[in-house]
Design a protein around this motif. Structure first.
Motif, PDB file in Angstrom:
ATOM      1  N   PHE A   1       4.858-116.916  20.742  1.00  0.00           N
ATOM      2  CA  PHE A   1       6.217-117.697  20.094  1.00  0.00           C
ATOM      3  C   PHE A   1       6.172-119.131  20.500  1.00  0.00           C
ATOM      4  O   PHE A   1       6.352-120.085  19.604  1.00  0.00           O
ATOM      5  N   ILE A   2       5.813-119.531  21.651  1.00  0.00           N
ATOM      6  CA  ILE A   2       5.828-120.797  22.019  1.00  0.00           C
ATOM      7  C   ILE A   2       4.484-121.648  21.225  1.00  0.00           C
ATOM      8  O   ILE A   2       4.433-122.578  20.623  1.00  0.00           O
ATOM      9  N   TYR A   3       3.438-120.937  20.926  1.00  0.00           N
ATOM     10  CA  TYR A   3       2.392-121.726  20.273  1.00  0.00           C
ATOM     11  C   TYR A   3       2.739-121.809  18.908  1.00  0.00           C
ATOM     12  O   TYR A   3       2.443-122.720  18.351  1.00  0.00           O
ATOM     13  N   THR A   4       3.413-120.876  18.220  1.00  0.00           N
ATOM     14  CA  THR A   4       4.086-120.887  16.829  1.00  0.00           C
ATOM     15  C   THR A   4       4.900-121.917  16.688  1.00  0.00           C
ATOM     16  O   THR A   4       4.752-122.815  15.909  1.00  0.00           O
ATOM     17  N   LEU A   5       5.966-122.282  17.635  1.00  0.00           N
ATOM     18  CA  LEU A   5       6.968-123.137  17.338  1.00  0.00           C
ATOM     19  C   LEU A   5       6.295-124.651  17.836  1.00  0.00           C
ATOM     20  O   LEU A   5       6.485-125.604  17.126  1.00  0.00           O
ATOM     21  N   SER A   6       5.293-124.668  18.551  1.00  0.00           N
ATOM     22  CA  SER A   6       4.598-125.966  19.129  1.00  0.00           C
ATOM     23  C   SER A   6       3.687-126.493  17.998  1.00  0.00           C
ATOM     24  O   SER A   6       3.811-127.683  17.455  1.00  0.00           O
ATOM     25  N   ILE A   7       3.041-125.663  17.405  1.00  0.00           N
ATOM     26  CA  ILE A   7       2.232-125.850  16.106  1.00  0.00           C
ATOM     27  C   ILE A   7       3.071-126.397  14.863  1.00  0.00           C
ATOM     28  O   ILE A   7       2.656-127.401  14.363  1.00  0.00           O
ATOM     29  N   LEU A   8       4.192-125.636  14.758  1.00  0.00           N
ATOM     30  CA  LEU A   8       5.023-126.057  13.627  1.00  0.00           C
ATOM     31  C   LEU A   8       5.663-127.497  13.935  1.00  0.00           C
ATOM     32  O   LEU A   8       5.615-128.446  13.094  1.00  0.00           O
TER      33      LEU A   8
END
Length: 323
Positions: A172-179
């Motif tokens: 979840f953190i990876y997804t939001l951070s990449i976005l």
């Protein structure tokens, strides 16, 4: 001086309640600084410009409400932990083993509280407007100190207290951070206001720091710490540079600064050095931190690493566009 003193107390206090008090005083002080600046601007505008003043007030209101909701959630979670454990002492909390389901709930509450400060998607909206409305010292304080409160909160509370939830929410953190990385980089490329470019660049760098914190590698976390320090120096310097230009020419639009090197050659050299540091060129302060972060990402998730590198390519574009 007031802000730096409270930031020192945030590092020192181990009691959650006391920590929360100084944590939120920093934000309230900054909101007061923006409000004072906006009040002074009202006295200078003509009748036809009051629409912009109203928009500025709305931006300040959104900033205050967004951070206010985060504060309420933070108060509730601190009270819950106090009544659940029986203490708010940080050292004692480190010895507690929270139930996995409870860890998930508390992690989400802490996430909302700290993600507003980072800021992460979808909580980033307040930051560019806050930078634009703030005076130059306010932007320097925001970039150099206040944005680090969010990542420091994750480092101090979320990572050590909720180990199971950290592994569960890492994708979840990876997804939001990449976005956040890609979106803020693309938006920065489209900006024509110098301050907005630096503001969106700050969002990109802070999201990269979040990825480093959740690589589950010691060198990834160390890279995030180094990048936090470097970002405070480089972004603060860029905001000072933009402030110097605005004081001289009373505009932040890029199109009016063509040929600046002819009239301010030494200033242009300093501007170039900090622009290269913003790109994380080798031998600059940002290079070591970003190198360790990418090393941690590659050893954790190569797919995320590819997207992060792509966003850094965009970062080179908006940095050169800024210069």
């Amino acid at each position: 001086m007031f802000q730096c003193m409270h930031f020192y107390y945030i590092w020192q206090y181990l009691n959650q309640v006391t920590w929360f008090k100084f944590y939120n005083r920093l934000s309230l002080g900054y909101t007061a600084l923006i409000t004072k600046s906006n009040t002074e601007n009202i006295k200078k505008v003509s009748l036809g410009e009051y629409t912009n003043v109203i928009n500025n007030d709305i931006d300040i209101l959104c900033n205050f409400l967004g951070n206010g909701v985060a504060r309420v959630i933070q108060v509730l979670e601190i009270l819950f932990i106090y009544f659940y454990v029986g203490t708010s002492n940080y050292i004692v909390l480190l010895t507690c083993n929270f139930d996995p389901f409870l860890q998930k709930i508390l992690w989400i509450a802490f996430f909302v509280s700290f993600a507003v400060k980072v800021p992460m998607i979808p909580f980033y909206i307040w930051l560019p407007e806050a930078h634009v409305e703030a005076p130059t010292p306010g932007s320097v304080i925001l970039a150099g100190i206040l944005l680090k409160l969010g990542t420091y909160g994750f480092l101090r509370f979320s990572l050590p207290l909720f180990t199971f939830a950290n592994f569960y929410y890492t994708p979840f953190i990876y997804t939001l951070s990449i976005l956040g990385l890609i979106y803020s980089s693309l938006v920065a490329i489209r900006q024509t206001d110098l301050k907005r470019i630096v503001a969106y660049a700050s969002i990109a760098h802070m999201n990269l720091i979040m990825i480093g914190l959740y690589t589950n590698k010691i060198y990834g976390i160390e890279g995030s710490l180094l990048q936090m320090f470097s970002h405070g120096l480089v972004s603060g310097a860029l905001f000072l540079i933009v402030g110097v230009l605005y004081e001289r020419y009373h505009t932040r639009l890029i199109k009016y600064y063509s040929g600046l090197v002819q009239t301010m050659p030494l200033f242009a050299v300093i501007f170039l050095l900090f622009t290269l540091a913003n790109i994380a060129l080798p031998t600059t302060s940002s290079f070591v931190g970003e190198f360790l972060i990418f090393l941690g990402i590659f050893n954790t998730n190569s797919t995320i690493a590819v997207f992060a590198i792509l966003s850094m390519m965009f970062g080179s574009i908006y940095s050169l566009w800024l210069y």
